[in-house]
Write a protein that holds these residues in place. Sequence first.
Motif, PDB file in Angstrom:
ATOM      1  N   LEU A 230       2.384  -3.682  -7.170  1.00 15.77           N
ATOM      2  CA  LEU A 230       1.640  -3.021  -7.334  1.00 15.77           C
ATOM      3  C   LEU A 230       1.247  -2.992  -5.240  1.00 15.77           C
ATOM      4  O   LEU A 230       0.578  -2.131  -5.192  1.00 15.77           O
ATOM      5  CB  LEU A 230       0.147  -3.648  -8.044  1.00 15.77           C
ATOM      6  CG  LEU A 230       0.165  -3.167  -9.440  1.00 15.77           C
ATOM      7  CD1 LEU A 230      -0.885  -4.118  -9.851  1.00 15.77           C
ATOM      8  CD2 LEU A 230       0.641  -1.717  -9.781  1.00 15.77           C
ATOM      9  N   PHE A 231       2.185  -3.984  -4.714  1.00 17.27           N
ATOM     10  CA  PHE A 231       2.221  -4.319  -2.813  1.00 17.27           C
ATOM     11  C   PHE A 231       2.099  -2.312  -3.035  1.00 17.27           C
ATOM     12  O   PHE A 231       1.796  -2.301  -2.239  1.00 17.27           O
ATOM     13  CB  PHE A 231       2.826  -4.705  -2.983  1.00 17.27           C
ATOM     14  CG  PHE A 231       2.445  -6.782  -2.595  1.00 17.27           C
ATOM     15  CD1 PHE A 231       2.116  -6.600  -1.049  1.00 17.27           C
ATOM     16  CD2 PHE A 231       1.225  -7.067  -3.932  1.00 17.27           C
ATOM     17  CE1 PHE A 231       0.869  -8.095  -1.322  1.00 17.27           C
ATOM     18  CE2 PHE A 231       0.734  -8.020  -3.456  1.00 17.27           C
ATOM     19  CZ  PHE A 231       0.316  -8.954  -2.484  1.00 17.27           C
ATOM     20  N   PRO A 232       3.714  -2.246  -3.033  1.00 19.07           N
ATOM     21  CA  PRO A 232       3.960  -0.966  -2.336  1.00 19.07           C
ATOM     22  C   PRO A 232       2.847   0.293  -2.821  1.00 19.07           C
ATOM     23  O   PRO A 232       2.279   1.186  -2.016  1.00 19.07           O
ATOM     24  CB  PRO A 232       5.412  -0.538  -3.384  1.00 19.07           C
ATOM     25  CG  PRO A 232       5.898  -1.634  -3.466  1.00 19.07           C
ATOM     26  CD  PRO A 232       4.731  -2.326  -3.738  1.00 19.07           C
ATOM     27  N   VAL A 233       2.549   0.166  -4.008  1.00 20.17           N
ATOM     28  CA  VAL A 233       1.183   1.149  -4.551  1.00 20.17           C
ATOM     29  C   VAL A 233       0.150   1.092  -4.136  1.00 20.17           C
ATOM     30  O   VAL A 233       0.002   2.022  -3.044  1.00 20.17           O
ATOM     31  CB  VAL A 233       1.180   0.850  -6.123  1.00 20.17           C
ATOM     32  CG1 VAL A 233      -0.257   2.033  -6.421  1.00 20.17           C
ATOM     33  CG2 VAL A 233       2.132   0.789  -6.890  1.00 20.17           C
ATOM     34  N   TYR A 234       0.272  -0.032  -3.662  1.00 18.59           N
ATOM     35  CA  TYR A 234      -1.190  -0.254  -2.551  1.00 18.59           C
ATOM     36  C   TYR A 234      -0.865   0.064  -1.232  1.00 18.59           C
ATOM     37  O   TYR A 234      -2.022   0.661  -0.529  1.00 18.59           O
ATOM     38  CB  TYR A 234      -1.250  -2.223  -2.708  1.00 18.59           C
ATOM     39  CG  TYR A 234      -3.019  -2.206  -1.966  1.00 18.59           C
ATOM     40  CD1 TYR A 234      -3.790  -1.762  -2.569  1.00 18.59           C
ATOM     41  CD2 TYR A 234      -3.221  -3.115  -1.188  1.00 18.59           C
ATOM     42  CE1 TYR A 234      -5.570  -2.532  -2.480  1.00 18.59           C
ATOM     43  CE2 TYR A 234      -4.218  -3.571  -0.826  1.00 18.59           C
ATOM     44  CZ  TYR A 234      -5.576  -3.558  -1.104  1.00 18.59           C
ATOM     45  OH  TYR A 234      -7.034  -3.372  -0.783  1.00 18.59           O
ATOM     46  N   LYS A 235      -0.376  -0.187  -0.755  1.00 14.82           N
ATOM     47  CA  LYS A 235       0.019  -0.016   0.690  1.00 14.82           C
ATOM     48  C   LYS A 235       0.509   1.633   0.871  1.00 14.82           C
ATOM     49  O   LYS A 235      -0.466   2.463   1.355  1.00 14.82           O
ATOM     50  CB  LYS A 235       1.649  -0.419   1.110  1.00 14.82           C
ATOM     51  CG  LYS A 235       2.179  -0.036   2.673  1.00 14.82           C
ATOM     52  CD  LYS A 235       3.224  -0.451   2.771  1.00 14.82           C
ATOM     53  CE  LYS A 235       3.941  -0.152   3.817  1.00 14.82           C
ATOM     54  NZ  LYS A 235       4.684  -1.019   4.572  1.00 14.82           N
ATOM     55  N   ASN A 236       0.972   2.273  -0.524  1.00 17.27           N
ATOM     56  CA  ASN A 236       1.000   3.827  -0.273  1.00 17.27           C
ATOM     57  C   ASN A 236      -0.346   4.217  -0.483  1.00 17.27           C
ATOM     58  O   ASN A 236      -0.985   5.475   0.498  1.00 17.27           O
ATOM     59  CB  ASN A 236       1.806   4.393  -1.875  1.00 17.27           C
ATOM     60  CG  ASN A 236       2.131   5.828  -1.087  1.00 17.27           C
ATOM     61  OD1 ASN A 236       2.185   6.558  -0.217  1.00 17.27           O
ATOM     62  ND2 ASN A 236       1.705   6.373  -2.445  1.00 17.27           N
ATOM     63  N   TYR A 237      -1.020   4.473  -0.699  1.00 19.97           N
ATOM     64  CA  TYR A 237      -2.719   4.090  -1.017  1.00 19.97           C
ATOM     65  C   TYR A 237      -3.646   4.082   0.063  1.00 19.97           C
ATOM     66  O   TYR A 237      -4.057   5.322  -0.071  1.00 19.97           O
ATOM     67  CB  TYR A 237      -3.516   3.840  -2.475  1.00 19.97           C
ATOM     68  CG  TYR A 237      -5.368   4.200  -2.917  1.00 19.97           C
ATOM     69  CD1 TYR A 237      -4.623   5.321  -3.456  1.00 19.97           C
ATOM     70  CD2 TYR A 237      -6.300   4.383  -2.275  1.00 19.97           C
ATOM     71  CE1 TYR A 237      -6.238   5.801  -3.665  1.00 19.97           C
ATOM     72  CE2 TYR A 237      -7.419   4.386  -2.451  1.00 19.97           C
ATOM     73  CZ  TYR A 237      -7.495   5.117  -3.420  1.00 19.97           C
ATOM     74  OH  TYR A 237      -9.039   5.741  -3.823  1.00 19.97           O
ATOM     75  N   ILE A 238      -3.301   3.124   0.830  1.00 23.06           N
ATOM     76  CA  ILE A 238      -4.578   2.599   1.666  1.00 23.06           C
ATOM     77  C   ILE A 238      -3.600   3.915   2.833  1.00 23.06           C
ATOM     78  O   ILE A 238      -4.618   4.291   3.848  1.00 23.06           O
ATOM     79  CB  ILE A 238      -4.010   1.637   2.200  1.00 23.06           C
ATOM     80  CG1 ILE A 238      -4.485   0.115   1.366  1.00 23.06           C
ATOM     81  CG2 ILE A 238      -4.535   1.098   3.761  1.00 23.06           C
ATOM     82  CD1 ILE A 238      -4.407  -1.030   1.677  1.00 23.06           C
ATOM     83  N   SER A 239      -2.857   4.333   3.202  1.00 21.44           N
ATOM     84  CA  SER A 239      -1.897   5.153   4.088  1.00 21.44           C
ATOM     85  C   SER A 239      -2.614   6.350   4.124  1.00 21.44           C
ATOM     86  O   SER A 239      -2.639   7.323   5.425  1.00 21.44           O
ATOM     87  CB  SER A 239      -0.545   5.602   4.254  1.00 21.44           C
ATOM     88  OG  SER A 239      -0.023   5.764   2.254  1.00 21.44           O
ATOM     89  N   LYS A 240      -3.120   6.530   2.616  1.00 22.13           N
ATOM     90  CA  LYS A 240      -4.272   7.766   2.894  1.00 22.13           C
ATOM     91  C   LYS A 240      -5.448   8.154   2.471  1.00 22.13           C
ATOM     92  O   LYS A 240      -6.228   9.348   2.843  1.00 22.13           O
ATOM     93  CB  LYS A 240      -3.349   8.632   0.815  1.00 22.13           C
ATOM     94  CG  LYS A 240      -1.707   8.694   1.363  1.00 22.13           C
ATOM     95  CD  LYS A 240      -1.354   9.866   0.300  1.00 22.13           C
ATOM     96  CE  LYS A 240      -0.930   8.225  -1.207  1.00 22.13           C
ATOM     97  NZ  LYS A 240      -0.979   8.848  -2.647  1.00 22.13           N
ATOM     98  N   HIS A 241      -5.660   6.891   1.617  1.00 25.66           N
ATOM     99  CA  HIS A 241      -7.291   6.722   1.757  1.00 25.66           C
ATOM    100  C   HIS A 241      -8.176   6.004   3.176  1.00 25.66           C
ATOM    101  O   HIS A 241      -9.063   5.530   1.829  1.00 25.66           O
ATOM    102  CB  HIS A 241      -7.690   6.557   0.186  1.00 25.66           C
ATOM    103  CG  HIS A 241      -7.164   7.426  -0.645  1.00 25.66           C
ATOM    104  ND1 HIS A 241      -7.407   8.864  -0.789  1.00 25.66           N
ATOM    105  CD2 HIS A 241      -5.539   7.347  -1.127  1.00 25.66           C
ATOM    106  CE1 HIS A 241      -7.118   9.783  -1.822  1.00 25.66           C
ATOM    107  NE2 HIS A 241      -5.823   8.832  -2.036  1.00 25.66           N
ATOM    108  N   PHE A 242      -7.410   5.413   3.705  1.00 30.06           N
ATOM    109  CA  PHE A 242      -8.158   3.636   4.131  1.00 30.06           C
ATOM    110  C   PHE A 242      -9.185   4.618   4.896  1.00 30.06           C
ATOM    111  O   PHE A 242     -10.302   3.618   4.971  1.00 30.06           O
ATOM    112  CB  PHE A 242      -7.058   3.538   5.269  1.00 30.06           C
ATOM    113  CG  PHE A 242      -8.253   2.628   6.634  1.00 30.06           C
ATOM    114  CD1 PHE A 242      -7.942   1.513   6.074  1.00 30.06           C
ATOM    115  CD2 PHE A 242      -7.992   3.072   7.482  1.00 30.06           C
ATOM    116  CE1 PHE A 242      -8.540   0.721   6.855  1.00 30.06           C
ATOM    117  CE2 PHE A 242      -9.340   1.656   8.065  1.00 30.06           C
ATOM    118  CZ  PHE A 242      -9.172   0.397   7.700  1.00 30.06           C
ATOM    119  N   GLU A 243      -9.802   5.564   5.340  1.00 31.85           N
ATOM    120  CA  GLU A 243     -10.957   5.940   5.917  1.00 31.85           C
ATOM    121  C   GLU A 243     -12.131   5.965   4.955  1.00 31.85           C
ATOM    122  O   GLU A 243     -13.378   5.765   4.904  1.00 31.85           O
ATOM    123  CB  GLU A 243     -11.566   7.257   6.603  1.00 31.85           C
ATOM    124  CG  GLU A 243     -10.025   7.396   7.776  1.00 31.85           C
ATOM    125  CD  GLU A 243     -10.684   6.859   9.126  1.00 31.85           C
ATOM    126  OE1 GLU A 243     -12.081   5.953   9.101  1.00 31.85           O
ATOM    127  OE2 GLU A 243      -9.713   5.589   9.321  1.00 31.85           O
TER     128      GLU A 243
END
Length: 310
Positions: A230-243
């Motif tokens: 789930l680490f790559p999944v989490y990282k990918n989500y953050i890259s798009k939804h951090f704000e």
Amino acid sequence: MNYSNNKVSDIQIAYIGGGSRGWAWTFMTDLALDDQISGTIRLYDIDRQAAENNAVIGNHLMSREDAKGDWKFEVKDSLQDVLTGCDFAVISILPGTFDEMASDVHLPERLGIYQSVGDTAGPGGMIRALRTIPMFVEIAEAIRDYAPDCWVINYTNPMSLCVKTLYHVFPEIKAFGCCHEVFGTQKVLKGIYEAETGNTIEDWHDVHVNVVGINHFTWFTEANYKGVDLFPVYKNYISKHFEDGYELEGENWMNSSFKCAHRVKMDLFNRFGLIAAAGDRHLAEFMPGNEYLNDPETVHSWKFGLTTVD
């Protein structure tokens, strides 16, 4: 303890802080829903009336037709009475009153020091520790004298210092601290996985994690679901939804200071590469004060809240 048909009966649990209106009630409810274990909960509290009230509540709860557990609740008058012959000891106390807690959390605000919890780190955590540690010395001595072989489960904060005190006084003690904080992050990972993949996780318990750190500053070094990292999944989500962050369904960080948008978690992941696993309001207090807690406006920008004692 008696064992039969994979069920355990006659467990003796000493509940130190048995007048608690939070953890004690949750504990009673959990026991009522489990048909595998039964026994007696001994309630001891310096506020005896609160413990008496909980005994009434607990015994009434067990009399309900839908209760699966079989527990009796008794009030004890001393640490010796509650501990002698127990199999487990649960410690869940409030050191001082809410007036002292309000002082711990809010007086530093006069100096521009903001705390989002104030029970573990920062000036609030330190003052709370000074108030709590002498109590834990007394409790540890009583466990050593009256129930040296029991298992001890601590729910009191500051968790790490409380448990350390137990071992300092009684090195042979069998004690550990518990907190529910990591479960919320498992639920966050479940939701993010579903948002990223379109697949459904039926039960968040199936998100398997490895936990390290200290209470309220915990981290996942591994997280997976049925073999999926789930680490790559989490990282990918953050890259798009951090704000925007991420909010669990039905939760709104602006309606409760106990909720957050998990942006502090995401920022810590970007900085350190591990998944921070406590609530944002807890995590923030372990970082330099000018980062997430500089002032109420900074806190608001990170989408969590300053939890008032009120």
